[in-house]
Design an enzyme around this catalytic site. Structure first.
Site, PDB file in Angstrom:
ATOM      1  N   GLU A  33      -0.632  -9.203  -0.443  1.00 37.17           N
ATOM      2  CA  GLU A  33      -2.039  -9.484  -0.106  1.00 37.17           C
ATOM      3  C   GLU A  33      -2.910  -9.460  -1.367  1.00 37.17           C
ATOM      4  O   GLU A  33      -3.804 -10.294  -1.521  1.00 37.17           O
ATOM      5  CB  GLU A  33      -2.531  -8.456   0.925  1.00 37.17           C
ATOM      6  CG  GLU A  33      -1.859  -8.668   2.276  1.00 37.17           C
ATOM      7  CD  GLU A  33      -2.095  -7.534   3.253  1.00 37.17           C
ATOM      8  OE1 GLU A  33      -1.920  -6.359   2.857  1.00 37.17           O
ATOM      9  OE2 GLU A  33      -2.436  -7.806   4.411  1.00 37.17           O
ATOM     10  N   GLU A  35       5.321  -5.062   6.834  1.00 35.18           N
ATOM     11  CA  GLU A  35       4.644  -3.979   7.571  1.00 35.18           C
ATOM     12  C   GLU A  35       5.230  -3.809   8.970  1.00 35.18           C
ATOM     13  O   GLU A  35       5.237  -2.719   9.527  1.00 35.18           O
ATOM     14  CB  GLU A  35       3.136  -4.277   7.680  1.00 35.18           C
ATOM     15  CG  GLU A  35       2.373  -4.175   6.370  1.00 35.18           C
ATOM     16  CD  GLU A  35       2.266  -5.500   5.625  1.00 35.18           C
ATOM     17  OE1 GLU A  35       3.121  -6.387   5.832  1.00 35.18           O
ATOM     18  OE2 GLU A  35       1.332  -5.633   4.815  1.00 35.18           O
ATOM     19  N   ALA A  55       0.867  -1.176   0.000  1.00 28.53           N
ATOM     20  CA  ALA A  55       0.000   0.000   0.000  1.00 28.53           C
ATOM     21  C   ALA A  55       0.903   1.225   0.000  1.00 28.53           C
ATOM     22  O   ALA A  55       2.068   1.147   0.413  1.00 28.53           O
ATOM     23  CB  ALA A  55      -0.880  -0.018   1.244  1.00 28.53           C
ATOM     24  N   GLY A  63       0.708  -4.942   1.023  1.00 29.65           N
ATOM     25  CA  GLY A  63      -0.547  -4.983   0.282  1.00 29.65           C
ATOM     26  C   GLY A  63      -0.383  -5.625  -1.093  1.00 29.65           C
ATOM     27  O   GLY A  63      -1.333  -6.186  -1.640  1.00 29.65           O
TER      28      GLY A  63
HETATM   29  N1  CO8 Z   1       4.602   3.132  -0.684  1.00 28.94           N
HETATM   30  C1  CO8 Z   1       5.006   4.282  -1.259  1.00 28.94           C
HETATM   31  N2  CO8 Z   1       6.114   4.393  -2.020  1.00 28.94           N
HETATM   32  C2  CO8 Z   1       6.868   3.297  -2.185  1.00 28.94           C
HETATM   33  C3  CO8 Z   1       6.515   2.053  -1.607  1.00 28.94           C
HETATM   34  C4  CO8 Z   1       5.326   1.997  -0.827  1.00 28.94           C
HETATM   35  N3  CO8 Z   1       4.875   0.871  -0.279  1.00 28.94           N
HETATM   36  N4  CO8 Z   1       7.467   1.156  -1.944  1.00 28.94           N
HETATM   37  C5  CO8 Z   1       8.360   1.795  -2.724  1.00 28.94           C
HETATM   38  N5  CO8 Z   1       8.002   3.090  -2.850  1.00 28.94           N
HETATM   39  C6  CO8 Z   1       8.695   4.140  -3.616  1.00 28.94           C
HETATM   40  C7  CO8 Z   1       9.921   4.663  -2.889  1.00 28.94           C
HETATM   41  O1  CO8 Z   1       9.563   5.616  -1.916  1.00 28.94           O
HETATM   42  C8  CO8 Z   1      10.705   5.236  -4.045  1.00 28.94           C
HETATM   43  O2  CO8 Z   1      10.132   6.474  -4.394  1.00 28.94           O
HETATM   44  P1  CO8 Z   1      11.087   7.783  -4.629  1.00 28.94           P
HETATM   45  O3  CO8 Z   1      11.991   7.386  -5.768  1.00 28.94           O
HETATM   46  O4  CO8 Z   1      10.142   8.867  -4.968  1.00 28.94           O
HETATM   47  O5  CO8 Z   1      11.823   7.960  -3.339  1.00 28.94           O
HETATM   48  C9  CO8 Z   1      10.413   4.276  -5.183  1.00 28.94           C
HETATM   49  O6  CO8 Z   1       9.209   3.592  -4.824  1.00 28.94           O
HETATM   50  C10 CO8 Z   1      11.505   3.242  -5.386  1.00 28.94           C
HETATM   51  O7  CO8 Z   1      11.704   2.585  -4.153  1.00 28.94           O
HETATM   52  P2  CO8 Z   1      13.162   2.463  -3.450  1.00 28.94           P
HETATM   53  O8  CO8 Z   1      14.020   3.588  -3.863  1.00 28.94           O
HETATM   54  O9  CO8 Z   1      12.924   2.257  -1.984  1.00 28.94           O
HETATM   55  O10 CO8 Z   1      13.672   1.127  -4.147  1.00 28.94           O
HETATM   56  P3  CO8 Z   1      14.711   0.062  -3.547  1.00 28.94           P
HETATM   57  O11 CO8 Z   1      15.029  -0.850  -4.669  1.00 28.94           O
HETATM   58  O12 CO8 Z   1      15.824   0.758  -2.838  1.00 28.94           O
HETATM   59  O13 CO8 Z   1      13.874  -0.745  -2.425  1.00 28.94           O
HETATM   60  C11 CO8 Z   1      11.967  -1.921  -1.542  1.00 28.94           C
HETATM   61  C12 CO8 Z   1      12.793  -1.550  -2.805  1.00 28.94           C
HETATM   62  C13 CO8 Z   1      12.786  -2.844  -0.635  1.00 28.94           C
HETATM   63  C14 CO8 Z   1      10.717  -2.648  -2.025  1.00 28.94           C
HETATM   64  C15 CO8 Z   1      11.598  -0.614  -0.774  1.00 28.94           C
HETATM   65  O14 CO8 Z   1      11.038   0.329  -1.676  1.00 28.94           O
HETATM   66  C16 CO8 Z   1      10.587  -0.827   0.346  1.00 28.94           C
HETATM   67  O15 CO8 Z   1      10.944  -1.304   1.407  1.00 28.94           O
HETATM   68  N6  CO8 Z   1       9.299  -0.448   0.103  1.00 28.94           N
HETATM   69  C17 CO8 Z   1       8.284  -0.521   1.106  1.00 28.94           C
HETATM   70  C18 CO8 Z   1       7.790  -1.943   1.309  1.00 28.94           C
HETATM   71  C19 CO8 Z   1       6.731  -1.983   2.385  1.00 28.94           C
HETATM   72  O16 CO8 Z   1       6.981  -1.663   3.532  1.00 28.94           O
HETATM   73  N7  CO8 Z   1       5.499  -2.399   2.025  1.00 28.94           N
HETATM   74  C20 CO8 Z   1       4.393  -2.444   2.934  1.00 28.94           C
HETATM   75  C21 CO8 Z   1       3.620  -1.168   2.922  1.00 28.94           C
HETATM   76  S1  CO8 Z   1       2.312  -1.122   4.150  1.00 28.94           S
HETATM   77  C22 CO8 Z   1       1.098  -2.108   3.482  1.00 28.94           C
HETATM   78  O17 CO8 Z   1       1.206  -2.603   2.417  1.00 28.94           O
HETATM   79  C23 CO8 Z   1      -0.099  -2.320   4.351  1.00 28.94           C
HETATM   80  C24 CO8 Z   1      -1.280  -2.873   3.549  1.00 28.94           C
HETATM   81  C25 CO8 Z   1      -2.521  -2.741   4.350  1.00 28.94           C
HETATM   82  C26 CO8 Z   1      -3.796  -2.758   3.499  1.00 28.94           C
HETATM   83  C27 CO8 Z   1      -3.967  -1.631   2.529  1.00 28.94           C
HETATM   84  C28 CO8 Z   1      -5.230  -0.827   2.765  1.00 28.94           C
HETATM   85  C29 CO8 Z   1      -4.977   0.374   3.633  1.00 28.94           C
END
Ligand code: CO8
Length: 259
Positions: free
Chosen positions: A113, A133, A67, A110
């Site tokens: 999921e 998460e 998400a 998400g």
């Molecule tokens: N949300 C928003 N932006 C994201 C997300 C995310 N989940 N994941 C990646 N991005 C963005 C980064 O911020 C970045 O943007 P920018 O270039 O503008 O800074 C761009 O995507 C590229 O990402 P990275 O530079 O971080 O890329 P890396 O290769 O270094 O890392 C990762 C890749 C490991 C996947 C890293 O991006 C990461 O850890 N992402 C977050 C993963 C995460 O925590 N996911 C869970 C989110 S919470 C959730 O899903 C709850 C769901 C609940 C139900 C939904 C209904 C509300």
């Protein structure tokens, strides 16, 4: 024909309704606009008589990395409650036609999921799955704890959900989270191939079979068996059952019409 709707790309490949998540700069993070368009597209394809199944994909780098954290970071509990985002996810549950996921790269939070809402999961060798998460101070909210536990059992679900570690494709395959792993360059075409196979089946039998398998996660065995039996009987009122069995006897390929 390709129709651009910003966050998603919609396309038809013969009788397959293809939906691609399209926020490559954000690793296909699922913001509310994306989810709304995605769910609307799934429902439209579900109601479309020409379409027999759906294919949901991201790109090579990410299926979806979760998400959109930026939309949630400053939200209060009350904000989240009124947003009622999970209503959209409930609508995915009600889609009757099979959904095939084509997963490459990250399927996290998400994104994982969403993938678990799909019925057949084809993954690239580069796919990475996880519920991270816990690392951002929350926990899965769109079914991750429940579907992961049902898919892989308590021990591995606890490991993945509590540590937030990522699973590699072959690990996820061994655990039963996904059903096929192929080389990266073939993940999309393999998913299309699976969809084409589904398009050859009886559409009503496909939907009822999907419904019956999903019922297994909701009911005790005896109730599930009873449910399955009723759906099985129901299929004997379809032309497709007659055609399928007759084709077998006549040693030819069945042509199913969904009637
Ligand atoms: N949300 C928003 N932006 C994201 C997300 C995310 N989940 N994941 C990646 N991005 C963005 C980064 O911020 C970045 O943007 P920018 O270039 O503008 O800074 C761009 O995507 C590229 O990402 P990275 O530079 O971080 O890329 P890396 O290769 O270094 O890392 C990762 C890749 C490991 C996947 C890293 O991006 C990461 O850890 N992402 C977050 C993963 C995460 O925590 N996911 C869970 C989110 S919470 C959730 O899903 C709850 C769901 C609940 C139900 C939904 C209904 C509300």
């Amino acid at each position: 024909m390709i129709c651009m709707a910003d966050e998603i790309l919609i396309e038809r490949i013969d009788q397959i309704g293809v939906i691609r998540l399209n926020r490559p700069d954000k690793l296909n993070a699922l913001n509310m606009a994306t989810m709304e368009r995605l769910v609307n597209a799934l429902e439209r394809f579900d109601a479309d008589g020409e379409i027999r199944c759906m294919l949901l994909a991201g790109n090579e780098r990410a299926f979806a990395a979760g998400a959109d954290i930026n939309e949630m970071a400053d939200a209060s509990m009350v904000d989240m409650y009124y947003r009622n985002q999970f209503a959209r996810w409930e609508r995915i549950k009600r889609v009757q036609k099979p959904i095939v996921a084509a997963v490459s790269g990250y399927a996290l939070g998400g994104g994982c999921e969403l993938m678990m809402h799909c019925d057949i999961i084809v993954a690239s060798e580069t796919a990475r799955f996880g519920q991270p998460e816990i690392n951002i101070g929350v926990m899965p909210g769109a079914g991750g704890t429940q579907r992961m536990a049902r898919a892989v059992g308590k021990a591995l679900a606890m490991d993945v959900v509590l540590t937030g570690r990522f699973l590699k494709a072959h690990e996820a395959l061994t655990m039963g989270l996904i059903s096929r792993v192929v080389p990266r360059e073939h993940f999309f075409e393999e998913a299309v191939r699976v969809c084409r196979e589904l398009c050859e089946k009886g559409p009503i039998a496909l939907r009822l079979a999907k419904e019956a398998v999903l019922k297994a996660f909701e009911t005790p065995l005896s109730e599930g068996l009873e449910y399955e039996r009723k759906l099985f009987y129901m299929l004997f009122s379809t032309q497709d059952q007659k055609e399928g069995m007759r084709a077998f006897q006549e040693k030819r390929r069945a042509i199913f019409t969904g009637k």
